[in-house]
Motif scaffolding. Structure first.
Motif, PDB file in Angstrom:
ATOM      1  N   TYR A 302       0.826  -1.211   0.000  1.00  0.00           N
ATOM      2  CA  TYR A 302       0.000   0.000   0.000  1.00  0.00           C
ATOM      3  C   TYR A 302       0.859   1.260   0.000  1.00  0.00           C
ATOM      4  CZ  TYR A 302      -3.440   3.427   1.700  1.00  0.00           C
ATOM      5  OH  TYR A 302      -4.255   4.520   1.844  1.00  0.00           O
ATOM      6  N   LYS A 303       1.885   1.283   0.820  1.00  0.00           N
ATOM      7  CA  LYS A 303       2.698   2.486   0.970  1.00  0.00           C
ATOM      8  C   LYS A 303       3.706   2.662  -0.165  1.00  0.00           C
ATOM      9  CE  LYS A 303       2.472   2.500   6.051  1.00  0.00           C
ATOM     10  NZ  LYS A 303       3.254   2.347   7.307  1.00  0.00           N
ATOM     11  N   LEU A 304       4.253   1.566  -0.644  1.00  0.00           N
ATOM     12  CA  LEU A 304       5.363   1.647  -1.587  1.00  0.00           C
ATOM     13  C   LEU A 304       4.971   1.353  -3.027  1.00  0.00           C
ATOM     14  CD1 LEU A 304       7.947  -0.206   0.666  1.00  0.00           C
ATOM     15  CD2 LEU A 304       7.676   2.269   0.387  1.00  0.00           C
ATOM     16  N   GLY A 305       3.853   0.667  -3.231  1.00  0.00           N
ATOM     17  CA  GLY A 305       3.384   0.379  -4.583  1.00  0.00           C
ATOM     18  C   GLY A 305       3.910  -0.937  -5.129  1.00  0.00           C
ATOM     19  N   LYS A 306       3.120  -1.563  -5.957  1.00  0.00           N
ATOM     20  CA  LYS A 306       3.490  -2.858  -6.540  1.00  0.00           C
ATOM     21  C   LYS A 306       4.763  -2.752  -7.372  1.00  0.00           C
ATOM     22  CE  LYS A 306       1.708  -6.629  -9.407  1.00  0.00           C
ATOM     23  NZ  LYS A 306       0.599  -7.116 -10.258  1.00  0.00           N
ATOM     24  N   SER A 307       4.936  -1.630  -8.057  1.00  0.00           N
ATOM     25  CA  SER A 307       6.106  -1.467  -8.921  1.00  0.00           C
ATOM     26  C   SER A 307       7.400  -1.568  -8.127  1.00  0.00           C
ATOM     27  CB  SER A 307       6.043  -0.127  -9.648  1.00  0.00           C
ATOM     28  OG  SER A 307       7.227   0.097 -10.393  1.00  0.00           O
ATOM     29  N   SER A 308       7.472  -0.865  -6.992  1.00  0.00           N
ATOM     30  CA  SER A 308       8.690  -0.904  -6.172  1.00  0.00           C
ATOM     31  C   SER A 308       8.985  -2.317  -5.698  1.00  0.00           C
ATOM     32  CB  SER A 308       8.545   0.028  -4.959  1.00  0.00           C
ATOM     33  OG  SER A 308       8.499   1.375  -5.350  1.00  0.00           O
ATOM     34  N   SER A 329       1.656 -10.573  -6.088  1.00  0.00           N
ATOM     35  CA  SER A 329       0.411 -10.586  -6.861  1.00  0.00           C
ATOM     36  C   SER A 329      -0.798 -10.822  -5.961  1.00  0.00           C
ATOM     37  CB  SER A 329       0.472 -11.664  -7.940  1.00  0.00           C
ATOM     38  OG  SER A 329       1.488 -11.387  -8.871  1.00  0.00           O
ATOM     39  N   VAL A 330      -0.641 -11.730  -4.990  1.00  0.00           N
ATOM     40  CA  VAL A 330      -1.738 -12.010  -4.069  1.00  0.00           C
ATOM     41  C   VAL A 330      -2.046 -10.783  -3.218  1.00  0.00           C
ATOM     42  CG1 VAL A 330      -2.433 -13.355  -2.054  1.00  0.00           C
ATOM     43  CG2 VAL A 330      -1.337 -14.495  -3.991  1.00  0.00           C
ATOM     44  N   LEU A 331      -1.011 -10.149  -2.690  1.00  0.00           N
ATOM     45  CA  LEU A 331      -1.219  -8.933  -1.898  1.00  0.00           C
ATOM     46  C   LEU A 331      -1.945  -7.873  -2.716  1.00  0.00           C
ATOM     47  CD1 LEU A 331       2.203  -8.463  -0.025  1.00  0.00           C
ATOM     48  CD2 LEU A 331       0.051  -9.323   0.920  1.00  0.00           C
ATOM     49  N   ASP A 332      -1.528  -7.741  -3.970  1.00  0.00           N
ATOM     50  CA  ASP A 332      -2.122  -6.721  -4.833  1.00  0.00           C
ATOM     51  C   ASP A 332      -3.592  -7.017  -5.106  1.00  0.00           C
ATOM     52  OD1 ASP A 332      -1.719  -4.355  -6.625  1.00  0.00           O
ATOM     53  OD2 ASP A 332      -2.285  -5.818  -8.149  1.00  0.00           O
ATOM     54  N   SER A 333      -3.915  -8.292  -5.309  1.00  0.00           N
ATOM     55  CA  SER A 333      -5.304  -8.657  -5.602  1.00  0.00           C
ATOM     56  C   SER A 333      -6.207  -8.497  -4.389  1.00  0.00           C
ATOM     57  CB  SER A 333      -5.361 -10.105  -6.101  1.00  0.00           C
ATOM     58  OG  SER A 333      -4.995 -11.014  -5.076  1.00  0.00           O
ATOM     59  N   GLN A 334      -5.640  -8.584  -3.205  1.00  0.00           N
ATOM     60  CA  GLN A 334      -6.428  -8.499  -1.983  1.00  0.00           C
ATOM     61  C   GLN A 334      -6.564  -7.071  -1.460  1.00  0.00           C
ATOM     62  OE1 GLN A 334      -4.350 -11.187   0.634  1.00  0.00           O
ATOM     63  NE2 GLN A 334      -5.398 -13.013  -0.170  1.00  0.00           N
ATOM     64  N   LEU A 335      -5.765  -6.156  -1.989  1.00  0.00           N
ATOM     65  CA  LEU A 335      -5.777  -4.781  -1.480  1.00  0.00           C
ATOM     66  C   LEU A 335      -7.100  -4.098  -1.835  1.00  0.00           C
ATOM     67  CD1 LEU A 335      -3.744  -2.971   0.058  1.00  0.00           C
ATOM     68  CD2 LEU A 335      -3.094  -2.012  -2.169  1.00  0.00           C
ATOM     69  N   GLN A 336      -7.784  -3.563  -0.827  1.00  0.00           N
ATOM     70  CA  GLN A 336      -9.095  -2.946  -1.060  1.00  0.00           C
ATOM     71  C   GLN A 336      -8.989  -1.503  -1.524  1.00  0.00           C
ATOM     72  OE1 GLN A 336     -12.351  -4.106   1.876  1.00  0.00           O
ATOM     73  NE2 GLN A 336     -10.525  -4.447   3.160  1.00  0.00           N
ATOM     74  N   ILE A 337      -7.955  -0.794  -1.084  1.00  0.00           N
ATOM     75  CA  ILE A 337      -7.805   0.612  -1.456  1.00  0.00           C
ATOM     76  C   ILE A 337      -6.380   0.869  -1.912  1.00  0.00           C
ATOM     77  CG2 ILE A 337      -9.629   1.440   0.094  1.00  0.00           C
ATOM     78  CD1 ILE A 337      -7.412   2.272   2.071  1.00  0.00           C
ATOM     79  N   ARG A 338      -6.224   1.884  -2.746  1.00  0.00           N
ATOM     80  CA  ARG A 338      -4.891   2.275  -3.212  1.00  0.00           C
ATOM     81  C   ARG A 338      -4.445   3.589  -2.586  1.00  0.00           C
ATOM     82  NH1 ARG A 338      -2.967  -2.311  -5.743  1.00  0.00           N
ATOM     83  NH2 ARG A 338      -4.830  -3.373  -6.540  1.00  0.00           N
ATOM     84  N   SER A 339      -5.379   4.315  -2.007  1.00  0.00           N
ATOM     85  CA  SER A 339      -5.055   5.582  -1.348  1.00  0.00           C
ATOM     86  C   SER A 339      -6.132   5.883  -0.318  1.00  0.00           C
ATOM     87  CB  SER A 339      -4.993   6.725  -2.363  1.00  0.00           C
ATOM     88  OG  SER A 339      -6.277   6.996  -2.885  1.00  0.00           O
ATOM     89  N   ARG A 340      -5.856   6.830   0.554  1.00  0.00           N
ATOM     90  CA  ARG A 340      -6.822   7.204   1.593  1.00  0.00           C
ATOM     91  C   ARG A 340      -8.118   7.732   0.979  1.00  0.00           C
ATOM     92  NH1 ARG A 340      -5.542  10.653   7.041  1.00  0.00           N
ATOM     93  NH2 ARG A 340      -4.616   8.633   7.546  1.00  0.00           N
ATOM     94  N   GLN A 341      -8.015   8.350  -0.185  1.00  0.00           N
ATOM     95  CA  GLN A 341      -9.197   8.918  -0.831  1.00  0.00           C
ATOM     96  C   GLN A 341     -10.201   7.834  -1.233  1.00  0.00           C
ATOM     97  OE1 GLN A 341      -6.000   9.910  -1.540  1.00  0.00           O
ATOM     98  NE2 GLN A 341      -6.295  11.771  -0.306  1.00  0.00           N
ATOM     99  N   ALA A 342      -9.766   6.576  -1.289  1.00  0.00           N
ATOM    100  CA  ALA A 342     -10.656   5.490  -1.701  1.00  0.00           C
ATOM    101  C   ALA A 342     -11.447   4.903  -0.528  1.00  0.00           C
ATOM    102  CB  ALA A 342      -9.848   4.387  -2.369  1.00  0.00           C
ATOM    103  N   ILE A 343     -11.201   5.381   0.674  1.00  0.00           N
ATOM    104  CA  ILE A 343     -11.967   4.885   1.824  1.00  0.00           C
ATOM    105  C   ILE A 343     -13.429   5.293   1.646  1.00  0.00           C
ATOM    106  CG2 ILE A 343     -12.248   5.006   4.340  1.00  0.00           C
ATOM    107  CD1 ILE A 343      -9.260   5.536   4.559  1.00  0.00           C
ATOM    108  N   ALA A 344     -14.337   4.349   1.915  1.00  0.00           N
ATOM    109  CA  ALA A 344     -15.761   4.534   1.601  1.00  0.00           C
ATOM    110  C   ALA A 344     -16.441   5.632   2.408  1.00  0.00           C
ATOM    111  CB  ALA A 344     -16.501   3.209   1.793  1.00  0.00           C
TER     112      ALA A 344
END
Length: 396
Positions: A302-308, A329-344
């Protein structure tokens, strides 16, 4: 001729029909001879800038003091530069004055390396006055004329030479190599931004091993910011010779790691790179250090990004260390948000619903909500988040 040259032929022919000489010149001609993809199409002519502007209806003065006119034709742009010689160079980089000349031979004499000193006529004839074709066949990089003069004129040519060696897999001719070593100290006088561009191209080239080994051999490293530790730099060459860096972030991140940098920002500040690039390298370094301690966590992704994380894993693979790309890949598929702005639910909505006043309390609570969602312990839905606040508000 490649399609790019064929498309530009009318420019050459129009200049020649007006009574002047005109040729394709520079690296594009070299790349054609090497059967490599070309990029920029540069044209040199015996016509002076004012004469070039009379030939073409649409032009722009982009560097007219140095003889360059931008010609606009059929939706394309072509840099047309007058044959020229150059006076004494100032600060080992720029000529104090340029002189326009009518002879192609004088123009080619000022080029840096023989493999860049070609001209190509509209009939396909290659003009090679400095043995560049022989050097291409021998895969040798040789300075035009006296190498000491070339590097005294423009010390950046030292870095360009190293870059060409890395890109083309060419060897440095012995006198050129010796002169690069003798003049390496002049790099201290060159803009670090220009050096960064050349070194970055070197590191991301197919044969970066060769170029970087040459950089160490000519002892250029002491004149580059924070590059004084030769042993640390040499550790870069422990990577397999066929390993290629995926991008600049990976290359500079691993280089910074070998130099002992903890976040990269201090090192890269001296190289005057963009804040965005510096941050990306720092994220890579953080990810590298975390990976050395164990597998990545959801918070790392979440903090560093899949690319890093992926760039780090690629380097682990290159060093024959244990890797787990599937885990990323598993971590990426399970991540619900990519940034704080995506919190519901926004922090403001929580404050309104529960009568929370502005201050540290709501900040801490919202941060905890963010972490719980990232770790997968809280579903990112309004109902689940409000239920979480009900259970935890009094304890915040």
């Amino acid at each position: 001729m490649p399609a790019e040259f064929v498309k530009a032929l009318p420019i050459l022919q129009k200049i020649r029909n007006s009574g002047y000489e005109a040729y394709f010149v520079g690296g594009s001609v070299r790349d054609v001879l090497l059967h490599r993809q070309i990029h920029d199409v540069d044209i040199a002519t015996s016509a002076y800038p004012a004469e070039t502007k009379q030939i073409f209806e649409h032009t722009i003065d982009i560097g007219i003091a140095h003889g360059t006119v931008l010609v606009l034709a059929d939706g394309d742009e072509y840099e047309v530069t007058t044959f020229r010689t150059e006076d004494v160079y100032v600060d080992y980089r720029r000529p104090s004055h340029v002189n326009f000349v009518r002879q192609l031979s004088e123009d080619l004499l000022r080029r840096d390396f023989t493999i860049n000193a070609f001209a190509l006529a509209d009939d396909g004839q290659v003009i090679d006055l400095h043995g560049g074709i022989a050097d291409l066949e021998a895969e040798i990089l040789r300075a035009v004329g006296n190498p000491a003069e070339r590097f005294n004129e423009d010390a950046l040519r030292i870095m360009r030479g190293l870059r060409f060696a890395a890109v083309l897999n060419f060897d440095l001719e012995s006198k050129t190599f010796a002169s690069m070593k003798d003049h390496a100290h002049l790099l201290a006088k060159i803009s670090i931004e220009r050096i960064f561009i050349e070194l970055d191209k070197l590191l991301t080239a197919d044969y970066w091993h060769k170029g970087f080994r040459d950089l160490l051999a000519i002892e250029a490293y002491p004149y580059l910011p924070d590059f004084s530790d030769q042993t640390a730099l040499a550790r870069l060459l422990a990577l397999p010779s066929d390993f290629k860096f995926t991008n600049s972030v990976q290359a500079w991140g691993y280089l910074a790691h070998q130099l002992g940098a903890t976040d990269g920002k201090f090192l890269l500040k001296k190289w005057k790179v963009s804040r965005e690039f510096s941050s990306a390298v720092s994220d890579f370094l953080t990810a590298y250090h975390k990976r050395q301690q164990g597998d990545f966590s959801p918070e790392d992704l979440y903090k560093l990004g899949k690319s890093s994380l992926t760039l780090v894993e690629e380097l682990f693979a290159a060093q024959n260390l244990e890797t787990n790309f599937e885990h990323i890949s598993v971590l990426d598929s399970q991540l619900q948000i990519r940034s704080r702005q995506a919190i519901a639910v926004s922090a403001g909505q929580i404050m309104t619903a529960f009568g929370i006043q502005p201050g540290p309390q709501i900040g801490q609570l919202y941060h905890q909500i963010e972490l719980e969602i990232v770790k997968g312990q809280l579903k990112n839905t309004p109902q689940e988040i409000f239920n979480y606040v009900k259970r935890n508000f009094e304890r915040t």
